[in-house]
Scaffold this motif. Structure first.
Motif, mmCIF file in Angstrom:
data_model
loop_
_atom_site.group_PDB
_atom_site.id
_atom_site.type_symbol
_atom_site.label_atom_id
_atom_site.label_comp_id
_atom_site.label_asym_id
_atom_site.label_seq_id
_atom_site.Cartn_x
_atom_site.Cartn_y
_atom_site.Cartn_z
ATOM 1 N N VAL A 48 0.811 -1.020 0.093
ATOM 2 C CA VAL A 48 0.031 -0.094 -0.071
ATOM 3 C C VAL A 48 0.977 1.295 -0.104
ATOM 4 O O VAL A 48 0.858 1.939 -0.800
ATOM 5 C CB VAL A 48 -1.003 0.079 1.217
ATOM 6 C CG1 VAL A 48 -1.705 1.249 1.364
ATOM 7 C CG2 VAL A 48 -1.778 -1.095 1.165
ATOM 8 N N ALA A 49 1.442 1.550 0.863
ATOM 9 C CA ALA A 49 2.499 2.735 1.147
ATOM 10 C C ALA A 49 3.888 2.200 2.021
ATOM 11 O O ALA A 49 3.656 1.363 2.893
ATOM 12 C CB ALA A 49 1.737 3.759 1.590
ATOM 13 N N THR A 58 9.713 7.358 0.755
ATOM 14 C CA THR A 58 8.374 6.979 0.958
ATOM 15 C C THR A 58 8.085 6.533 -0.440
ATOM 16 O O THR A 58 8.559 6.584 -1.432
ATOM 17 C CB THR A 58 7.544 8.329 1.041
ATOM 18 O OG1 THR A 58 7.576 9.083 -0.057
ATOM 19 C CG2 THR A 58 7.602 9.383 2.343
ATOM 20 N N HIS A 60 4.113 4.617 -2.545
ATOM 21 C CA HIS A 60 2.684 4.070 -2.280
ATOM 22 C C HIS A 60 2.490 3.440 -3.597
ATOM 23 O O HIS A 60 3.146 3.581 -4.837
ATOM 24 C CB HIS A 60 1.797 5.013 -2.150
ATOM 25 C CG HIS A 60 2.079 6.175 -3.310
ATOM 26 N ND1 HIS A 60 2.726 7.134 -3.302
ATOM 27 C CD2 HIS A 60 1.227 6.322 -4.510
ATOM 28 C CE1 HIS A 60 2.665 7.887 -4.309
ATOM 29 N NE2 HIS A 60 1.827 7.614 -5.025
ATOM 30 N N ARG A 61 1.450 2.522 -3.764
ATOM 31 C CA ARG A 61 1.011 1.693 -4.723
ATOM 32 C C ARG A 61 0.512 2.708 -5.812
ATOM 33 O O ARG A 61 -0.265 3.686 -5.585
ATOM 34 C CB ARG A 61 0.048 0.648 -4.427
ATOM 35 C CG ARG A 61 -0.348 -0.402 -5.491
ATOM 36 C CD ARG A 61 -1.221 -1.448 -4.947
ATOM 37 N NE ARG A 61 -1.255 -2.457 -5.821
ATOM 38 C CZ ARG A 61 -0.147 -3.359 -6.167
ATOM 39 N NH1 ARG A 61 0.767 -3.206 -5.187
ATOM 40 N NH2 ARG A 61 -0.453 -4.325 -6.911
ATOM 41 N N GLU A 65 -2.450 6.303 -6.227
ATOM 42 C CA GLU A 65 -2.065 7.768 -6.133
ATOM 43 C C GLU A 65 -2.938 9.120 -5.769
ATOM 44 O O GLU A 65 -4.185 8.802 -6.062
ATOM 45 C CB GLU A 65 -1.400 8.340 -7.371
ATOM 46 C CG GLU A 65 -0.982 9.715 -7.544
ATOM 47 C CD GLU A 65 0.343 9.837 -7.127
ATOM 48 O OE1 GLU A 65 1.165 8.872 -7.001
ATOM 49 O OE2 GLU A 65 0.468 11.047 -6.671
ATOM 50 N N VAL A 68 -3.617 8.081 -0.623
ATOM 51 C CA VAL A 68 -2.915 7.521 0.500
ATOM 52 C C VAL A 68 -1.820 8.808 0.802
ATOM 53 O O VAL A 68 -1.075 9.327 0.192
ATOM 54 C CB VAL A 68 -2.164 6.446 0.013
ATOM 55 C CG1 VAL A 68 -1.195 5.859 1.158
ATOM 56 C CG2 VAL A 68 -3.138 5.168 -0.244
ATOM 57 N N THR A 69 -1.681 8.675 2.259
ATOM 58 C CA THR A 69 -0.757 9.580 2.882
ATOM 59 C C THR A 69 -0.011 8.772 3.944
ATOM 60 O O THR A 69 -0.938 8.229 4.605
ATOM 61 C CB THR A 69 -1.308 10.864 3.584
ATOM 62 O OG1 THR A 69 -1.809 11.557 2.518
ATOM 63 C CG2 THR A 69 -0.080 11.574 4.075
ATOM 64 N N VAL A 70 1.121 8.707 3.912
ATOM 65 C CA VAL A 70 1.917 7.883 5.032
ATOM 66 C C VAL A 70 2.849 8.626 5.832
ATOM 67 O O VAL A 70 3.535 9.676 5.049
ATOM 68 C CB VAL A 70 2.692 6.740 4.329
ATOM 69 C CG1 VAL A 70 3.599 6.961 3.300
ATOM 70 C CG2 VAL A 70 3.417 5.933 5.456
ATOM 71 N N LEU A 81 -1.090 5.654 8.470
ATOM 72 C CA LEU A 81 -1.636 5.559 7.199
ATOM 73 C C LEU A 81 -3.073 6.234 7.198
ATOM 74 O O LEU A 81 -3.662 5.897 7.831
ATOM 75 C CB LEU A 81 -1.841 4.208 6.723
ATOM 76 C CG LEU A 81 -2.338 3.714 5.283
ATOM 77 C CD1 LEU A 81 -1.256 4.305 4.134
ATOM 78 C CD2 LEU A 81 -2.674 2.527 5.177
ATOM 79 N N MET A 83 -6.091 6.734 4.272
ATOM 80 C CA MET A 83 -6.527 6.444 2.996
ATOM 81 C C MET A 83 -7.949 7.131 2.679
ATOM 82 O O MET A 83 -8.968 6.796 3.547
ATOM 83 C CB MET A 83 -6.574 5.183 2.761
ATOM 84 C CG MET A 83 -6.813 4.609 1.430
ATOM 85 S SD MET A 83 -6.957 3.042 1.186
ATOM 86 C CE MET A 83 -5.387 2.376 1.477
ATOM 87 N N THR A 105 9.110 -2.895 -1.805
ATOM 88 C CA THR A 105 7.701 -2.974 -1.983
ATOM 89 C C THR A 105 7.069 -4.386 -2.071
ATOM 90 O O THR A 105 5.760 -4.447 -2.023
ATOM 91 C CB THR A 105 7.371 -2.185 -3.411
ATOM 92 O OG1 THR A 105 8.053 -3.075 -4.388
ATOM 93 C CG2 THR A 105 7.860 -0.635 -3.376
#
Length: 123
Positions: A48-49, A58, A60-61, A65, A68-70, A81, A83, A105
């Motif tokens: 995911v991220a 950082t 993410h998948r 785009e 998602v914020t991690v 996370l 989403m 990943t």
């Protein structure tokens, strides 16, 4: 041995926002890169991220785009996370993991795993 404990999850409304946290018992070279994976019933575990503790890396998948914020909280040894715009297709067990490989990943690149938390998107 580093331990990871997830929190958050549960039932999320369609269109809502998921917020998960993962607290690590320590930060070490073995979990320099912290990631989130998810696994839906009958499907393979997918990345995911992720984020490094120093914040320099950082990832993410691709198809997530914009959703998602991690982030990480060094003082609390915690990564988070977020989403957005959740759909029933996001229903899965979400798992936190640690890797010694920055930018990892693939699940095989992660050696430390949390127990996971169920996330169900439904009205």
């Amino acid at each position: 041995q580093v331990q990871l404990v997830e929190s958050g999850g549960g039932l999320v409304q369609p269109g809502g926002t998921l917020r998960l946290s993962c607290e690590a018992s320590e930060r070490s070279t073995n979990n320099a890169y912290m990631g989130w994976f998810r696994q839906a019933p009958g499907k393979e575990r997918e990345f995911v991220a992720a984020i490094s503790w120093n914040g320099q890396y950082t990832g993410h998948r691709d198809h997530l785009e914009g959703r998602v914020t991690v982030s990480r909280d060094i003082a609390k040894n915690t990564i988070r996370l977020q989403m957005r715009r959740m759909t029933p297709g996001d229903t899965a067990i979400y798992v936190c993991a640690g890797s010694s490989i920055l930018g990892a990943t693939a699940a095989s690149q992660y050696g430390i795993w949390g127990q996971g938390t169920q996330v169900t998107v439904s009205s």
